[in-house]
Design a protein around this motif. Structure first.
Motif, PDB file in Angstrom:
ATOM      1  N   GLY A   1       0.717  -1.005  -0.028  1.00 26.60           N
ATOM      2  CA  GLY A   1      -0.076   0.078   0.047  1.00 26.60           C
ATOM      3  C   GLY A   1       0.844   1.241  -0.155  1.00 26.60           C
ATOM      4  O   GLY A   1       0.392   2.423  -0.188  1.00 26.60           O
ATOM      5  N   GLN A   2       1.936   1.303   0.210  1.00 27.64           N
ATOM      6  CA  GLN A   2       3.036   2.443   0.148  1.00 27.64           C
ATOM      7  C   GLN A   2       3.585   2.615  -1.207  1.00 27.64           C
ATOM      8  O   GLN A   2       4.231   1.477  -1.684  1.00 27.64           O
ATOM      9  N   GLU A   3       3.755   3.585  -1.812  1.00 29.09           N
ATOM     10  CA  GLU A   3       4.418   4.079  -3.025  1.00 29.09           C
ATOM     11  C   GLU A   3       6.047   3.695  -3.098  1.00 29.09           C
ATOM     12  O   GLU A   3       6.633   4.154  -2.037  1.00 29.09           O
ATOM     13  N   VAL A   4       6.458   2.987  -3.895  1.00 32.18           N
ATOM     14  CA  VAL A   4       7.792   2.712  -3.846  1.00 32.18           C
ATOM     15  C   VAL A   4       8.554   3.816  -4.902  1.00 32.18           C
ATOM     16  O   VAL A   4       8.023   4.255  -5.668  1.00 32.18           O
ATOM     17  N   THR A   5       9.680   4.587  -4.260  1.00 32.83           N
ATOM     18  CA  THR A   5      10.183   5.757  -4.733  1.00 32.83           C
ATOM     19  C   THR A   5      11.704   5.132  -5.052  1.00 32.83           C
ATOM     20  O   THR A   5      12.402   6.104  -5.908  1.00 32.83           O
TER      21      THR A   5
ATOM     22  N   SER B   1      11.737   3.730 -15.775  1.00 28.75           N
ATOM     23  CA  SER B   1      10.626   3.579 -16.452  1.00 28.75           C
ATOM     24  C   SER B   1      11.334   4.142 -17.958  1.00 28.75           C
ATOM     25  O   SER B   1      12.033   5.188 -17.782  1.00 28.75           O
ATOM     26  N   THR B   2      10.451   3.530 -18.886  1.00 26.57           N
ATOM     27  CA  THR B   2      10.691   4.398 -20.410  1.00 26.57           C
ATOM     28  C   THR B   2      10.048   5.681 -20.377  1.00 26.57           C
ATOM     29  O   THR B   2       9.151   5.726 -19.542  1.00 26.57           O
ATOM     30  N   ASP B   3      10.231   6.292 -21.390  1.00 24.78           N
ATOM     31  CA  ASP B   3       9.273   7.168 -21.822  1.00 24.78           C
ATOM     32  C   ASP B   3       8.133   6.884 -22.429  1.00 24.78           C
ATOM     33  O   ASP B   3       8.096   5.611 -22.842  1.00 24.78           O
ATOM     34  N   GLU B   4       7.218   7.253 -22.573  1.00 24.87           N
ATOM     35  CA  GLU B   4       6.027   7.074 -23.339  1.00 24.87           C
ATOM     36  C   GLU B   4       6.509   7.001 -24.788  1.00 24.87           C
ATOM     37  O   GLU B   4       6.928   7.745 -25.676  1.00 24.87           O
ATOM     38  N   LEU B   5       6.250   5.697 -25.374  1.00 23.44           N
ATOM     39  CA  LEU B   5       6.832   5.125 -26.694  1.00 23.44           C
ATOM     40  C   LEU B   5       5.547   5.086 -27.758  1.00 23.44           C
ATOM     41  O   LEU B   5       4.691   4.607 -27.302  1.00 23.44           O
ATOM     42  N   ALA B   6       5.825   6.202 -28.687  1.00 22.13           N
ATOM     43  CA  ALA B   6       4.747   6.203 -29.771  1.00 22.13           C
ATOM     44  C   ALA B   6       4.667   4.759 -30.420  1.00 22.13           C
ATOM     45  O   ALA B   6       5.789   4.374 -31.231  1.00 22.13           O
TER      46      ALA B   6
ATOM     47  N   LEU C   1      10.798  -2.617 -11.499  1.00 22.91           N
ATOM     48  CA  LEU C   1      10.975  -2.526 -10.136  1.00 22.91           C
ATOM     49  C   LEU C   1      11.898  -3.550  -9.720  1.00 22.91           C
ATOM     50  O   LEU C   1      11.711  -4.754  -9.988  1.00 22.91           O
ATOM     51  N   GLU C   2      13.080  -3.391  -9.328  1.00 25.72           N
ATOM     52  CA  GLU C   2      14.247  -4.484  -8.560  1.00 25.72           C
ATOM     53  C   GLU C   2      13.735  -4.349  -7.153  1.00 25.72           C
ATOM     54  O   GLU C   2      13.636  -3.273  -6.428  1.00 25.72           O
TER      55      GLU C   2
END
Length: 249
Positions: free
Chosen positions: A150-154, A159-164, A176-177
């Motif tokens: 329930g806690q956001e991982v920082t 992450s990649t960019d948005e890929l068209a 996520l490692e």
């Protein structure tokens, strides 16, 4: 909505001599909303691929870039009717077409679908890695993040960019490692304009993905076998009812 850019092309071409000198103009509209104040109308005049003179509604006049262009700009800037016509193009040309585009395309959205899988990490302090792949969403802006219990991982997230995808859709992949702990709950969360609420997918570590695929294939084969067996049994019973028994002495 993020800034948008649309170019409505108007090409006016004239060949001056047999040698093929080319003169044309290119008009475009730059905007980030359908409001007239957020729209800029720009037109550029070219001769043999070199821009001679241009007009921008934000400046309200013509600007020359070459020696002939400077003469054109001076002449047109001293012509009130020419400037009035250019100012009117912002509303007549840009405002009208941008409204159509917002309604037909830019205001639309497509819901993403998500795939969560485990992969071998490249090495480092963690022994496991999850990949959250999100496909076929529109518009481009999206938020993908991870939750642990329930806690956001920082940390340990890339992450990649948005890929068209070259078809108006986009994809994105988040990694996520982590080091597995007993009883922990890991989720990939997606927030997007097409979703009324965040899309949450929980990771099930009980079985590797390869094993789950083997079971799914085996179950499909079993079901297919049962269907074929049932079909054969029905065919046999149908043929048996059509036989005529001849008594023998």
């Amino acid at each position: 909505m993020a800034s948008a850019f649309i170019s409505f092309s108007l090409l006016f071409i004239s060949l001056w001599t047999a040698d093929g000198f080319l003169e044309y103009s290119f008009s475009r509209c730059v905007f980030n909303s359908t409001e007239l104040k957020d729209i800029e109308y720009i037109v550029s005049y070219y001769f043999n691929k070199v821009e001679d003179v241009g007009y921008s509604s934000s400046l309200g006049n013509f600007v020359g870039y070459t020696e002939p262009g400077l003469m054109y700009a001076e002449s047109w800037n001293n012509d009130p009717s020419q400037l009035a016509q250019m100012r009117g193009e912002k509303e007549r040309y840009c405002h009208h077409n941008i409204g159509i585009d917002y309604h037909a395309a830019l205001s639309k959205s497509a819901m993403p679908y998500l795939r969560l899988r485990s992969v071998t990490p490249p090495g480092g302090k963690h022994v496991a890695m999850l990949v959250c792949s999100v496909f076929d969403f529109y518009p481009e802006h999206i938020k993908v993040f991870w939750l642990t219990d329930g806690q956001e991982v920082t940390s340990d997230v890339t992450s990649t960019d948005e890929l068209a995808d070259a078809d108006w859709y986009y994809q994105i992949h988040s990694h996520l490692e982590y080091t597995p702990r007993s009883g922990e709950k890991i989720s990939c969360v997606v927030e997007h304009a097409s979703l009324k609420q965040p899309l949450v997918t929980d990771w099930d570590p009980s079985m590797p993905e390869s094993e789950r695929n083997k079971i799914a294939i085996g179950a499909s084969g079993l079901i297919l076998g049962l269907i074929l067996s049932l079909a054969g049994f029905i065919y046999y019973k149908t043929k048996a009812r059509g036989r005529i028994l001849v008594p023998t002495n």
